[in-house]
Design a protein around this motif. Structure first.
Motif, short mmCIF file in Angstrom:
data_model
loop_
_atom_site.label_atom_id
_atom_site.label_comp_id
_atom_site.label_asym_id
_atom_site.label_seq_id
_atom_site.Cartn_x
_atom_site.Cartn_y
_atom_site.Cartn_z
N ALA A 1 0.89 -1.21 0.12
CA ALA A 1 0.03 -0.01 -0.17
C ALA A 1 0.74 1.14 0.11
CB ALA A 1 -1.03 0.05 1.17
N ILE A 2 0.54 1.93 -0.87
CA ILE A 2 1.35 3.38 -0.92
C ILE A 2 0.44 4.51 -0.93
CG2 ILE A 2 2.89 4.71 -2.28
CD1 ILE A 2 4.25 2.18 -3.29
N SER A 3 0.69 5.59 -0.09
CA SER A 3 -0.04 6.76 -0.02
C SER A 3 0.98 7.88 -0.15
CB SER A 3 -0.56 6.75 1.46
OG SER A 3 -1.51 7.93 1.81
N PRO A 4 0.96 8.54 -1.40
CA PRO A 4 1.97 9.42 -1.51
C PRO A 4 1.68 10.85 -1.25
CG PRO A 4 1.33 8.23 -3.61
CD PRO A 4 0.51 7.85 -2.50
N GLY A 5 0.40 11.05 -0.74
CA GLY A 5 -0.17 12.61 -0.27
C GLY A 5 0.15 12.83 1.34
N ALA A 6 -0.29 13.99 1.49
CA ALA A 6 -0.32 14.32 2.77
C ALA A 6 -1.24 15.67 2.58
CB ALA A 6 0.86 14.54 3.47
N ASN A 7 -2.39 15.62 3.48
CA ASN A 7 -3.34 16.73 3.39
C ASN A 7 -2.89 18.08 4.05
OD1 ASN A 7 -5.47 15.69 2.01
ND2 ASN A 7 -6.76 15.00 3.99
N TYR A 8 -1.90 17.84 4.66
CA TYR A 8 -1.17 19.09 5.61
C TYR A 8 -0.43 20.01 4.57
CZ TYR A 8 1.53 21.86 8.72
OH TYR A 8 2.12 22.66 9.73
N SER A 22 -9.61 12.67 -2.85
CA SER A 22 -10.03 13.39 -4.10
C SER A 22 -9.14 14.49 -4.30
CB SER A 22 -11.40 13.83 -3.77
OG SER A 22 -11.63 14.67 -2.67
N HIS A 23 -8.42 15.21 -3.25
CA HIS A 23 -7.57 16.37 -3.55
C HIS A 23 -6.04 15.84 -3.94
CE1 HIS A 23 -10.27 18.71 -1.46
NE2 HIS A 23 -10.48 18.01 -0.42
N GLU A 24 -5.89 14.34 -3.94
CA GLU A 24 -4.41 13.87 -4.11
C GLU A 24 -4.57 13.19 -5.78
OE1 GLU A 24 -3.39 13.60 0.68
OE2 GLU A 24 -3.88 11.71 -0.69
N VAL A 25 -5.70 13.10 -6.16
CA VAL A 25 -5.96 12.32 -7.23
C VAL A 25 -5.07 12.68 -8.51
CG1 VAL A 25 -7.51 12.07 -9.50
CG2 VAL A 25 -8.38 11.83 -7.23
N LYS A 26 -4.98 14.19 -8.57
CA LYS A 26 -3.90 14.77 -9.89
C LYS A 26 -2.62 14.38 -9.83
CE LYS A 26 -3.11 18.85 -12.52
NZ LYS A 26 -2.89 20.08 -12.74
N ARG A 27 -2.10 14.33 -8.53
CA ARG A 27 -0.58 14.16 -8.21
C ARG A 27 -0.49 12.66 -8.35
NH1 ARG A 27 2.96 13.08 -3.65
NH2 ARG A 27 4.87 14.22 -4.01
N ASN A 28 -1.13 11.80 -7.75
CA ASN A 28 -1.05 10.28 -7.59
C ASN A 28 -1.41 9.76 -9.13
OD1 ASN A 28 -0.89 10.55 -4.97
ND2 ASN A 28 -2.40 9.49 -4.24
N ALA A 29 -2.00 10.54 -9.99
CA ALA A 29 -2.30 10.07 -11.10
C ALA A 29 -1.10 10.29 -12.27
CB ALA A 29 -3.49 10.75 -12.05
N THR A 30 -0.22 11.08 -11.83
CA THR A 30 0.98 11.45 -12.59
C THR A 30 2.12 10.43 -12.02
OG1 THR A 30 0.57 13.83 -12.68
CG2 THR A 30 2.84 13.11 -12.99
N ILE A 31 2.02 10.22 -10.96
CA ILE A 31 2.89 9.15 -10.48
C ILE A 31 2.76 7.70 -10.97
CG2 ILE A 31 3.59 7.71 -8.17
CD1 ILE A 31 3.17 10.26 -6.55
#
Length: 395
Positions: free
Chosen positions: A220-227, A258-267
């Motif tokens: 499981a990989i979670s590349p984002g952080a809401n902070y 949902s706020h991290e969709v764009k960044r994660n899609a690029t990855i």
């Protein structure tokens, strides 16, 4: 006995509050709990025989002081109406885990014998007039409380009966265990140290239907952080790591809000483009497609978790998934994955049960900023993909 609980706003903080709720349930096994929180913080809870109601708090979405004031008043009326329907004459305790004016105001508008929360940070605050039992703000911060979990459980100083402490003080074996406990603090008083000892493991209170898939190697990989950006490991580093893991036989699940969709899609796309067709089927981008309960059940099937300092990190710890956590600008001791055991440190690595936290020792760490104020982001840049891959191999 009835408790009203106002949860923290952040998902990770809500999970770090669960040892406090667990202790209340152990001390008052017949008590009923009403939970209030936003969509994120309430998502790890579901109703059961003692959590009898969960209220969604959307008041923060109201922009402007007076609009939020009206929204808070409306929410209080909903809760009071529910209490009346359930023949709850008054809540015995109302607790807020938040340190803002509106959380205390909400409690003041609800019928409760005792309203508990941290007092104001400075003398000009209004919370001391809204809470009947304010806990001294400094008592929940270092050097007395050195982790967020301990800060939350410290709120129970205003609630637990004297008998709770007396039973433990009279038991020599318990007192010896308390004094040898990893979270025993010479700066704190004995009542606080008893509470620290009683802060058990993190818990997910929603229904979990899945099991670890031992016949598959899923990471499981979670590349984002809401902070903010400062807490995120570099996107290209995630790409390099994913490519190497897939080539070594791992299946990858990428998670994000949902706020991290764009960044994660690029990855995801960059990793796919650099892999042969035979490997592409082993990467799944689930960003923005799961509810929190679905995320929990999906992560529970994984054998390893890799992520930044974020809410998903605390989910992984609660699920006991071996993890690599990448820390940047935040104080690791305060918000690291919670453990009742001692943390072992070797250089930049902190071994917390089956979790390894990584944080570089730099003069600017911790800056606690959302964006690197020095514009170099070295706290993340200096943690390399090879370093993380070696740590994953060690797990």
């Amino acid at each position: 006995m009835y408790f009203l609980i106002k949860l923290p706003n952040w998902l990770g903080d809500a999970i770090m509050f669960t040892p406090t709720l667990s202790l209340l349930h152990r001390v008052f096994p017949q008590a009923k709990f009403v939970i209030i929180g936003n969509a994120l913080s309430t998502s790890i809870f579901s109703q059961n025989h003692y959590i009898i109601k969960i209220f969604a708090d959307t008041t923060k979405a109201q922009k402007g002081f007076f609009k939020r004031l009206r929204a808070t008043d409306n929410l209080a009326r909903q809760i009071n109406r529910y209490a009346q329907e359930q023949k709850i004459q008054t809540f015995d305790y109302a607790i807020t885990a938040q340190n803002n004016f509106f959380s205390a105001l909400l409690l003041a508008k609800i019928s409760a014998k005792q309203r508990v929360g941290y007092g104001d940070k400075n003398i000009f605050g209004m919370r001391k007039f809204l809470l009947t039992h304010p806990v001294k703000f400094s008592s929940g911060r270092p050097p007395l409380c050195n982790h967020q979990v301990l800060s939350y459980i410290n709120l129970l100083l205003a609630i637990l009966p004297p008998s709770f402490y007396e039973e433990r003080l009279k038991d020599d074996s318990i007192m010896n265990s308390i004094k040898k406990h990893p979270h025993y603090n010479i700066h704190a008083n004995m009542a606080q140290n008893i509470l620290f000892y009683e802060a058990k493991e993190l818990k997910i209170f929603t229904h979990i239907t899945t099991k670890r898939l031992h016949n598959k190697k899923i990471i499981a990989i979670s590349p984002g952080a809401n902070y903010g950006e400062s807490k995120m490991w570099l996107a290209q580093y995630f790409v390099e790591t994913i490519i190497s893991l897939v080539k070594h036989g791992y299946e990858i699940r990428i998670y994000g809000t949902s706020h991290e969709v764009k960044r994660n899609a690029t990855i995801y796309q960059n990793a796919i483009q650099m892999l042969d067709t035979q490997y592409q089927q082993y990467i799944h981008d689930l960003s923005g497609t799961t509810t929190i309960p679905e995320l929990i059940n999906s992560m529970n099937e994984c054998s390893i978790y890799l992520g930044n300092d974020s809410g998903a990190t605390h989910i992984a710890k609660a699920l006991k998934i071996p993890s690599i956590i990448i820390f940047g600008p935040m104080p690791l001791a305060w918000c690291s994955p919670w453990s009742t055991n001692a943390v072992m440190q070797q250089g930049d690595y902190y071994y917390i049960d089956s979790t390894i936290a990584v944080q570089k020792k730099l003069p600017c760490v911790p800056c606690k900023k959302r964006v690197c104020p020095l514009q170099h982001h070295n706290c993340m840049k200096l943690i390399t993909p090879d370093e993380i891959l070696n740590l994953i191999e060690s797990l």
